[in-house]
Design a protein around this motif. Structure first.
Motif, mmCIF file in Angstrom:
data_model
loop_
_atom_site.group_PDB
_atom_site.id
_atom_site.type_symbol
_atom_site.label_atom_id
_atom_site.label_comp_id
_atom_site.label_asym_id
_atom_site.label_seq_id
_atom_site.Cartn_x
_atom_site.Cartn_y
_atom_site.Cartn_z
ATOM 1 N N LEU A 133 0.822 -1.207 0.000
ATOM 2 C CA LEU A 133 0.000 0.000 0.000
ATOM 3 C C LEU A 133 0.857 1.258 0.000
ATOM 4 C CD1 LEU A 133 -2.786 -1.049 2.513
ATOM 5 C CD2 LEU A 133 -3.176 -0.243 0.190
ATOM 6 N N ARG A 134 1.945 1.221 0.719
ATOM 7 C CA ARG A 134 2.790 2.415 0.837
ATOM 8 C C ARG A 134 3.623 2.669 -0.415
ATOM 9 N NH1 ARG A 134 3.713 0.756 6.392
ATOM 10 N NH2 ARG A 134 5.519 -0.443 5.678
ATOM 11 N N ARG A 135 4.150 1.603 -1.005
ATOM 12 C CA ARG A 135 5.189 1.803 -2.022
ATOM 13 C C ARG A 135 4.755 1.531 -3.452
ATOM 14 N NH1 ARG A 135 7.860 -0.860 2.173
ATOM 15 N NH2 ARG A 135 7.612 -2.867 1.118
ATOM 16 N N ARG A 136 3.842 0.565 -3.653
ATOM 17 C CA ARG A 136 3.659 0.103 -5.027
ATOM 18 C C ARG A 136 2.264 0.327 -5.608
ATOM 19 N NH1 ARG A 136 6.999 -4.005 -2.953
ATOM 20 N NH2 ARG A 136 5.249 -5.382 -2.472
ATOM 21 N N MET A 137 1.261 0.524 -4.782
ATOM 22 C CA MET A 137 -0.090 0.539 -5.308
ATOM 23 C C MET A 137 -0.618 1.962 -5.492
ATOM 24 S SD MET A 137 -1.916 -2.641 -3.296
ATOM 25 C CE MET A 137 -3.347 -2.592 -4.379
ATOM 26 N N ALA A 138 -1.043 2.276 -6.711
ATOM 27 C CA ALA A 138 -1.678 3.556 -6.986
ATOM 28 C C ALA A 138 -3.095 3.543 -6.434
ATOM 29 C CB ALA A 138 -1.698 3.813 -8.493
ATOM 30 N N LEU A 139 -3.685 4.726 -6.248
ATOM 31 C CA LEU A 139 -5.027 4.797 -5.692
ATOM 32 C C LEU A 139 -6.020 4.009 -6.538
ATOM 33 C CD1 LEU A 139 -6.876 6.061 -3.497
ATOM 34 C CD2 LEU A 139 -7.333 7.911 -5.122
ATOM 35 N N ALA A 140 -5.872 4.052 -7.855
ATOM 36 C CA ALA A 140 -6.797 3.330 -8.736
ATOM 37 C C ALA A 140 -6.734 1.827 -8.488
ATOM 38 C CB ALA A 140 -6.485 3.640 -10.197
ATOM 39 N N ASP A 141 -5.547 1.309 -8.214
ATOM 40 C CA ASP A 141 -5.413 -0.129 -7.931
ATOM 41 C C ASP A 141 -6.093 -0.496 -6.615
ATOM 42 O OD1 ASP A 141 -3.871 -0.493 -10.238
ATOM 43 O OD2 ASP A 141 -2.029 0.042 -9.175
ATOM 44 N N VAL A 142 -5.923 0.361 -5.607
ATOM 45 C CA VAL A 142 -6.555 0.107 -4.319
ATOM 46 C C VAL A 142 -8.070 0.213 -4.445
ATOM 47 C CG1 VAL A 142 -6.642 0.783 -1.891
ATOM 48 C CG2 VAL A 142 -4.502 1.028 -3.164
ATOM 49 N N ALA A 143 -8.536 1.200 -5.214
ATOM 50 C CA ALA A 143 -9.979 1.365 -5.419
ATOM 51 C C ALA A 143 -10.570 0.167 -6.158
ATOM 52 C CB ALA A 143 -10.255 2.653 -6.185
ATOM 53 N N ASP A 144 -9.811 -0.415 -7.068
ATOM 54 C CA ASP A 144 -10.286 -1.633 -7.740
ATOM 55 C C ASP A 144 -10.525 -2.745 -6.735
ATOM 56 O OD1 ASP A 144 -10.188 -0.421 -10.197
ATOM 57 O OD2 ASP A 144 -8.289 -1.345 -10.826
#
Length: 451
Positions: free
Chosen positions: A314-325
């Motif tokens: 969550l901190r380093r690799r995931m963009a907000l769009a990926d987390v929202a998916d």
């Protein structure tokens, strides 16, 4: 007369409790017991508060009590109390005992001086602690002629959707207007299916989201209970839209907000917490009855779904769009009629053994996971909370619950301009990260509330 003191802008404000009464329904009631539904039984014994701030002229206690007595005729379970049945399960004794109603005043303060954003300093004593019954009310008058109306209700009896129905009806009675549609307490609307056509996929989801309890759930760590703080922030409408745009096409504002909060949670995680659990409360009325049959149903129709991601990812690799998916995926899994009906059947097979939502305990992460729950208050009827003197200048939930997970409740701002007001109950580490992230969470200044 009871005195309590709180600090406002560096000075002490004394709240005087001048009268404590019990408001009974205006018409007599035949005493009976109302069983809680299987979905009610998933809720632990916790209370939820809400409060409204009214500038001068504010509604008076006399008007509020008279209207409350009238509306309790239709909402009679709220005038009862929660008791145990022969199996030890909670149910409502509809006895007409009434609602505890406290009238309070301040000696030396104006409403505009309250530090609403610093809940533990300025709001705590304006929302009553429920000692008996299903709900309680407190009205606090200020020197300026303004007032705060605070209510607390037993979550086992109703969810926010249901309590909103009651608030709208109470306000309508105060104005002398026509009564809204009567609530429905028909437990047959959420009765178990017979036979129970449960599918493997639905069972698997329920087993992931909930677990039986052989005994009472363990209390949160002492450090969590001692240090959790309560705050209220506001988010500008433009910032909400910007989050939604970053989350990608087809994502709701609440999904985008939840994804953003999930990322912030990872930054607040300690070195021992390798996982971050984010949960969301999902309403099932439209899923269980797409024809609208449950629009007036009074009770809990909720599930709590969640996802778990590594804090480092969550901190380093995931963009907000990926987390929202990811948020969209696990919300969509639970937002189905099959899930809710399966949950009703699952509780029936388990009774009288209680159950709990795994999201409260960090999903599958246990002590190695942070945990945060988002519960949407976007349906909060602020404009309709007019008790005869106009809509409130401000309103918010107040839910300093005893569990170890953080709890975040966004709702519309009383300004009606698309801004959000966000109630936060969380560990200081998460609050610090939220306040350092200035592009979304803004401190709730008095100038924002009162101009």
């Amino acid at each position: 007369m009871v005195k309590e003191t709180t600090e406002v802008h560096g000075g002490d404000v004394t709240i005087l409790t001048s009268a404590m009464t019990t408001v009974a329904p205006a018409l007599p009631l035949q005493e009976h017991r109302l069983p809680l539904s299987n979905l009610d039984l998933l809720l632990p014994p916790i209370d939820v508060g809400v409060f409204f701030c009214y500038l001068h002229p504010a509604p008076t206690a006399a008007v509020l009590k008279e209207a409350l007595a009238k509306v309790l005729v239709a909402y009679y379970p709220l005038a009862g109390e929660v008791v145990a049945n022969a199996d030890g399960e909670p149910e409502v004794l509809c006895s007409g005992r009434g609602v505890d109603f406290t009238e309070a005043t301040t000696e030396d303060a104006e409403l505009r001086e309250l530090r609403l954003g610093m809940v533990d300093e300025g709001v705590e004593m304006l929302v009553p602690a429920k000692k008996a019954g299903v709900i309680c009310v407190q009205v606090t008058k200020f020197r300026c002629g303004g007032a705060v109306v605070g209510c607390t209700f037993d979550h086992r009896v109703c969810d926010a959707y249901s309590f909103n129905m009651f608030l709208v009806a109470w306000a309508a009675a105060s104005r002398g207007g026509s009564a809204p549609p009567a609530p429905s307490f028909r437990r047959s609307l959420v009765a178990p299916r017979d036979p129970s056509p449960r599918t493997h996929s639905t069972d698997a989801l329920i087993d992931r989201l909930f677990s039986p309890l052989s005994s009472a759930p363990p209390p949160p760590p002492a450090s969590v209970a001692a240090t959790a703080v309560n705050r209220i922030y506001h988010i500008a409408a433009a910032d909400v839209k910007a989050l939604q745009a970053r989350a990608g096409p087809g994502r709701t504002k609440l999904e985008a907000f939840t994804a953003h909060l999930w990322q912030l949670s990872s930054r607040a995680a300690s070195e021992h917490q390798s996982l971050c659990c984010m949960g969301m409360v999902v309403d099932g009325r439209a899923r269980m009855s797409p024809d609208g049959a449950m629009e007036a149903y009074f009770g809990n129709v909720l599930t709590i779904t969640y996802g778990v991601i590594g804090a480092g990812d969550l901190r380093r690799r995931m963009a907000l769009a990926d987390v929202a998916d990811d948020v969209h995926r696990w919300v969509r899994e639970a937002a189905t009629g099959d899930h809710f009906w399966g949950l009703v059947d699952w509780v029936e097979a388990l009774r009288p053994k209680p159950a709990q939502a795994r999201a409260y305990l960090g999903g599958t992460g246990g002590a190695e996971a942070t945990s945060c729950i988002v519960s949407s208050g976007m349906g909060f009827p602020i404009a309709e909370a007019d008790f005869g003197t106009g809509a409130p200048a401000f309103a918010s939930y107040h839910f300093p619950w005893p569990a170890g997970a953080a709890y975040v409740m966004p709702m519309p701002s009383a300004r009606g301009d698309g801004d959000w007001v966000v109630y936060v109950h969380a560990a200081p580490e998460l609050v610090k990260v939220m306040e350092e992230e200035h592009s979304v969470f803004k401190a709730l200044e008095n100038s924002y509330v009162f101009g």
